[in-house]
Design a protein around this motif. Structure first.
Motif, PDB file in Angstrom:
ATOM      1  N   VAL A   1       1.471   7.239  -0.139  1.00 53.56           N
ATOM      2  CA  VAL A   1       2.297   8.387  -0.522  1.00 53.56           C
ATOM      3  C   VAL A   1       1.516   9.321  -1.442  1.00 53.56           C
ATOM      4  CG1 VAL A   1       4.343   9.080  -1.846  1.00 53.56           C
ATOM      5  CG2 VAL A   1       4.503   7.235  -0.162  1.00 53.56           C
ATOM      6  N   GLU A   2       0.841   8.755  -2.437  1.00 56.15           N
ATOM      7  CA  GLU A   2       0.098   9.581  -3.387  1.00 56.15           C
ATOM      8  C   GLU A   2      -1.032  10.346  -2.705  1.00 56.15           C
ATOM      9  OE1 GLU A   2      -1.743   9.277  -7.851  1.00 56.15           O
ATOM     10  OE2 GLU A   2      -1.883   7.501  -6.590  1.00 56.15           O
ATOM     11  N   ALA A   3      -1.809   9.676  -1.858  1.00 63.75           N
ATOM     12  CA  ALA A   3      -2.929  10.333  -1.175  1.00 63.75           C
ATOM     13  C   ALA A   3      -2.430  11.457  -0.273  1.00 63.75           C
ATOM     14  CB  ALA A   3      -3.728   9.311  -0.367  1.00 63.75           C
ATOM     15  N   HIS A   4      -1.387  11.185   0.485  1.00 60.90           N
ATOM     16  CA  HIS A   4      -0.848  12.199   1.390  1.00 60.90           C
ATOM     17  C   HIS A   4      -0.282  13.372   0.598  1.00 60.90           C
ATOM     18  CE1 HIS A   4       1.420  14.459   4.172  1.00 60.90           C
ATOM     19  NE2 HIS A   4       1.572  13.550   5.083  1.00 60.90           N
ATOM     20  N   ALA A   5       0.477  13.072  -0.452  1.00 60.85           N
ATOM     21  CA  ALA A   5       1.098  14.135  -1.257  1.00 60.85           C
ATOM     22  C   ALA A   5       0.036  15.022  -1.902  1.00 60.85           C
ATOM     23  CB  ALA A   5       2.011  13.534  -2.322  1.00 60.85           C
ATOM     24  N   CYS A   6      -0.999  14.415  -2.451  1.00 59.87           N
ATOM     25  CA  CYS A   6      -2.053  15.210  -3.107  1.00 59.87           C
ATOM     26  C   CYS A   6      -2.717  16.165  -2.125  1.00 59.87           C
ATOM     27  CB  CYS A   6      -3.090  14.298  -3.747  1.00 59.87           C
ATOM     28  SG  CYS A   6      -2.516  13.524  -5.266  1.00 59.87           S
ATOM     29  N   ASP A   7      -3.089  15.662  -0.958  1.00 58.59           N
ATOM     30  CA  ASP A   7      -3.763  16.502   0.038  1.00 58.59           C
ATOM     31  C   ASP A   7      -2.852  17.618   0.553  1.00 58.59           C
ATOM     32  OD1 ASP A   7      -6.003  14.913  -0.198  1.00 58.59           O
ATOM     33  OD2 ASP A   7      -5.594  13.748   1.621  1.00 58.59           O
ATOM     34  N   TYR A   8      -1.675  17.239   1.017  1.00 61.50           N
ATOM     35  CA  TYR A   8      -0.754  18.212   1.604  1.00 61.50           C
ATOM     36  C   TYR A   8      -0.324  19.258   0.575  1.00 61.50           C
ATOM     37  CZ  TYR A   8       3.248  20.249   3.976  1.00 61.50           C
ATOM     38  OH  TYR A   8       4.117  21.141   4.547  1.00 61.50           O
TER      39      TYR A   8
ATOM     40  N   ARG B   1      -1.242  18.695  -8.990  1.00 60.37           N
ATOM     41  CA  ARG B   1      -0.928  18.875  -7.576  1.00 60.37           C
ATOM     42  C   ARG B   1       0.223  17.958  -7.212  1.00 60.37           C
ATOM     43  NH1 ARG B   1      -6.404  17.578  -5.138  1.00 60.37           N
ATOM     44  NH2 ARG B   1      -6.620  16.749  -7.206  1.00 60.37           N
ATOM     45  N   MET B   2       0.127  16.711  -7.573  1.00 62.41           N
ATOM     46  CA  MET B   2       1.206  15.738  -7.444  1.00 62.41           C
ATOM     47  C   MET B   2       0.721  14.518  -8.195  1.00 62.41           C
ATOM     48  SD  MET B   2       4.296  15.150  -6.499  1.00 62.41           S
ATOM     49  CE  MET B   2       4.447  16.740  -5.746  1.00 62.41           C
ATOM     50  N   ARG B   3       1.539  14.019  -9.050  1.00 65.65           N
ATOM     51  CA  ARG B   3       1.146  12.887  -9.877  1.00 65.65           C
ATOM     52  C   ARG B   3       2.179  11.784  -9.727  1.00 65.65           C
ATOM     53  NH1 ARG B   3      -0.152  13.279 -16.270  1.00 65.65           N
ATOM     54  NH2 ARG B   3      -0.685  11.117 -16.577  1.00 65.65           N
ATOM     55  N   LEU B   4       1.703  10.565  -9.595  1.00 65.91           N
ATOM     56  CA  LEU B   4       2.576   9.419  -9.432  1.00 65.91           C
ATOM     57  C   LEU B   4       2.683   8.691 -10.762  1.00 65.91           C
ATOM     58  CD1 LEU B   4       4.197   7.624  -7.473  1.00 65.91           C
ATOM     59  CD2 LEU B   4       2.076   6.425  -6.953  1.00 65.91           C
ATOM     60  N   LEU B   5       3.901   8.545 -11.270  1.00 68.42           N
ATOM     61  CA  LEU B   5       4.152   7.833 -12.517  1.00 68.42           C
ATOM     62  C   LEU B   5       5.031   6.621 -12.243  1.00 68.42           C
ATOM     63  CD1 LEU B   5       5.040  10.768 -14.954  1.00 68.42           C
ATOM     64  CD2 LEU B   5       2.869   9.571 -14.747  1.00 68.42           C
ATOM     65  N   PHE B   6       4.574   5.456 -12.687  1.00 68.03           N
ATOM     66  CA  PHE B   6       5.375   4.245 -12.574  1.00 68.03           C
ATOM     67  C   PHE B   6       6.163   4.075 -13.854  1.00 68.03           C
ATOM     68  CE2 PHE B   6       1.784   3.085  -9.700  1.00 68.03           C
ATOM     69  CZ  PHE B   6       2.525   3.082  -8.535  1.00 68.03           C
ATOM     70  N   LEU B   7       7.463   3.921 -13.739  1.00 73.61           N
ATOM     71  CA  LEU B   7       8.335   3.850 -14.901  1.00 73.61           C
ATOM     72  C   LEU B   7       8.898   2.449 -15.088  1.00 73.61           C
ATOM     73  CD1 LEU B   7      10.075   7.266 -14.328  1.00 73.61           C
ATOM     74  CD2 LEU B   7       8.148   6.739 -15.815  1.00 73.61           C
ATOM     75  N   GLU B   8       8.025   1.481 -15.036  1.00 75.28           N
ATOM     76  CA  GLU B   8       8.367   0.082 -15.284  1.00 75.28           C
ATOM     77  C   GLU B   8       7.668  -0.301 -16.585  1.00 75.28           C
ATOM     78  OE1 GLU B   8      10.401  -1.605 -13.382  1.00 75.28           O
ATOM     79  OE2 GLU B   8      10.348  -0.595 -11.447  1.00 75.28           O
ATOM     80  N   ARG B   9       8.426  -0.722 -17.595  1.00 80.18           N
ATOM     81  CA  ARG B   9       7.843  -1.029 -18.907  1.00 80.18           C
ATOM     82  C   ARG B   9       6.690  -2.029 -18.830  1.00 80.18           C
ATOM     83  NH1 ARG B   9      11.054   0.588 -23.496  1.00 80.18           N
ATOM     84  NH2 ARG B   9      13.098   1.254 -22.822  1.00 80.18           N
TER      85      ARG B   9
ATOM     86  N   SER C   1       0.799  -1.229   0.000  1.00 76.01           N
ATOM     87  CA  SER C   1       0.000   0.000   0.000  1.00 76.01           C
ATOM     88  C   SER C   1       0.832   1.279   0.000  1.00 76.01           C
ATOM     89  CB  SER C   1      -0.928   0.007   1.221  1.00 76.01           C
ATOM     90  OG  SER C   1      -0.151   0.023   2.408  1.00 76.01           O
ATOM     91  N   ILE C   2       2.146   1.173  -0.043  1.00 79.60           N
ATOM     92  CA  ILE C   2       2.986   2.359   0.096  1.00 79.60           C
ATOM     93  C   ILE C   2       2.696   3.421  -0.956  1.00 79.60           C
ATOM     94  CG2 ILE C   2       4.955   1.405  -1.178  1.00 79.60           C
ATOM     95  CD1 ILE C   2       6.605   3.081   1.040  1.00 79.60           C
ATOM     96  N   PHE C   3       2.469   3.029  -2.196  1.00 74.88           N
ATOM     97  CA  PHE C   3       2.258   4.018  -3.250  1.00 74.88           C
ATOM     98  C   PHE C   3       0.932   4.747  -3.076  1.00 74.88           C
ATOM     99  CE2 PHE C   3       5.147   0.854  -4.966  1.00 74.88           C
ATOM    100  CZ  PHE C   3       6.236   1.677  -5.226  1.00 74.88           C
ATOM    101  N   ASP C   4      -0.094   4.026  -2.670  1.00 67.50           N
ATOM    102  CA  ASP C   4      -1.386   4.658  -2.429  1.00 67.50           C
ATOM    103  C   ASP C   4      -1.280   5.644  -1.269  1.00 67.50           C
ATOM    104  OD1 ASP C   4      -2.567   3.182  -4.474  1.00 67.50           O
ATOM    105  OD2 ASP C   4      -3.117   1.547  -3.114  1.00 67.50           O
TER     106      ASP C   4
ATOM    107  N   ILE D   1       1.861  23.422  -3.600  1.00 68.70           N
ATOM    108  CA  ILE D   1       3.034  22.747  -4.168  1.00 68.70           C
ATOM    109  C   ILE D   1       2.573  21.833  -5.297  1.00 68.70           C
ATOM    110  CG2 ILE D   1       4.910  21.105  -3.708  1.00 68.70           C
ATOM    111  CD1 ILE D   1       4.929  22.205  -0.805  1.00 68.70           C
ATOM    112  N   THR D   2       3.243  21.921  -6.428  1.00 74.74           N
ATOM    113  CA  THR D   2       2.939  21.061  -7.569  1.00 74.74           C
ATOM    114  C   THR D   2       4.165  20.220  -7.882  1.00 74.74           C
ATOM    115  OG1 THR D   2       3.636  22.773  -9.133  1.00 74.74           O
ATOM    116  CG2 THR D   2       1.296  22.702  -8.565  1.00 74.74           C
ATOM    117  N   GLY D   3       3.982  19.254  -8.783  1.00 73.06           N
ATOM    118  CA  GLY D   3       5.118  18.449  -9.185  1.00 73.06           C
ATOM    119  C   GLY D   3       4.720  17.064  -9.591  1.00 73.06           C
ATOM    120  N   THR D   4       5.688  16.173  -9.523  1.00 73.61           N
ATOM    121  CA  THR D   4       5.463  14.785  -9.891  1.00 73.61           C
ATOM    122  C   THR D   4       6.342  13.885  -9.037  1.00 73.61           C
ATOM    123  OG1 THR D   4       5.358  13.246 -11.757  1.00 73.61           O
ATOM    124  CG2 THR D   4       7.197  14.776 -11.747  1.00 73.61           C
ATOM    125  N   LEU D   5       5.858  12.677  -8.835  1.00 73.14           N
ATOM    126  CA  LEU D   5       6.610  11.653  -8.125  1.00 73.14           C
ATOM    127  C   LEU D   5       6.688  10.451  -9.049  1.00 73.14           C
ATOM    128  CD1 LEU D   5       7.964  10.523  -5.543  1.00 73.14           C
ATOM    129  CD2 LEU D   5       5.685   9.824  -4.780  1.00 73.14           C
TER     130      LEU D   5
END
Length: 179
Positions: free
Chosen positions: A45-52, A113-121, A40-43, A58-62
């Protein structure tokens, strides 16, 4: 740019920058073994990052791939540095290194706000493969050795992504652990 290894170095590097100035901070880190085993780590991190980050402007990407995180944070200096201090104290990751730190006139990720991208083909869906193929020069994902210039090139590629490159099959979305 001088190699920045910790929060104190970042604060010193921005000493003469106004607290309300816009900055971009890009760092990399490696996920700890304990964190990799937590599905559940990605969920979380993403939920916390989006809210905070929405509350703090703060904008960006993870981005995540090959057990590495790369995060770009954009916002007012004081708010980004406060977040950096919290992130660098987080024991879910290690080997933290700042790749890019600069004052900016405008944000690259103004609409995220913050977007999570997985970079695994293997996580790329057929619908996103064309878009994700632009990432080929940056794979396998090993950002710890990237220069500031390579980091900026990567950010330019992903800033226009419309859909996160990951698999959704039979109503199931797979995360980077295959869960």
């Amino acid at each position: 740019m001088t190699l920045l290894l910790n929060h104190t170095d970042t604060v010193k590097a921005l000493d003469k920058t106004a607290e309300t100035a816009l900055i971009r901070l890009v760092y990399v880190s490696s996920l700890t073994l304990h964190s990799r085993l937590k599905a559940s780590i990605f969920d979380e991190v993403e939920a916390h990052a989006c809210d905070y980050n929405e509350q703090q402007g703060i904008t960006g990407t993870l981005c995540y791939g090959n057990s590495h995180f790369l995060q770009c944070l954009e916002g007012e200096k004081a708010k980004v540095l406060a977040l950096q201090q919290r992130i660098f104290a987080d024991n879910r990751h290690k080997n933290i290194k700042i790749l890019l730190l600069e004052t900016i006139d405008q944000r690259i990720f103004s609409d995220w706000r913050m977007r999570l991208l997985f970079l695994e083909r293997w996580l790329w869906s057929p619908a996103t493969k064309q878009q994700a193929m632009q990432l080929s020069p940056f794979l396998p994902f090993a950002p710890h050795g990237w220069s500031s210039q390579r980091t900026e090139q990567f950010l330019q590629v992903i800033k226009d992504f419309q859909t996160p490159p990951h698999i959704k099959a039979a109503g199931i979305t797979y995360n980077a652990m295959g869960n």
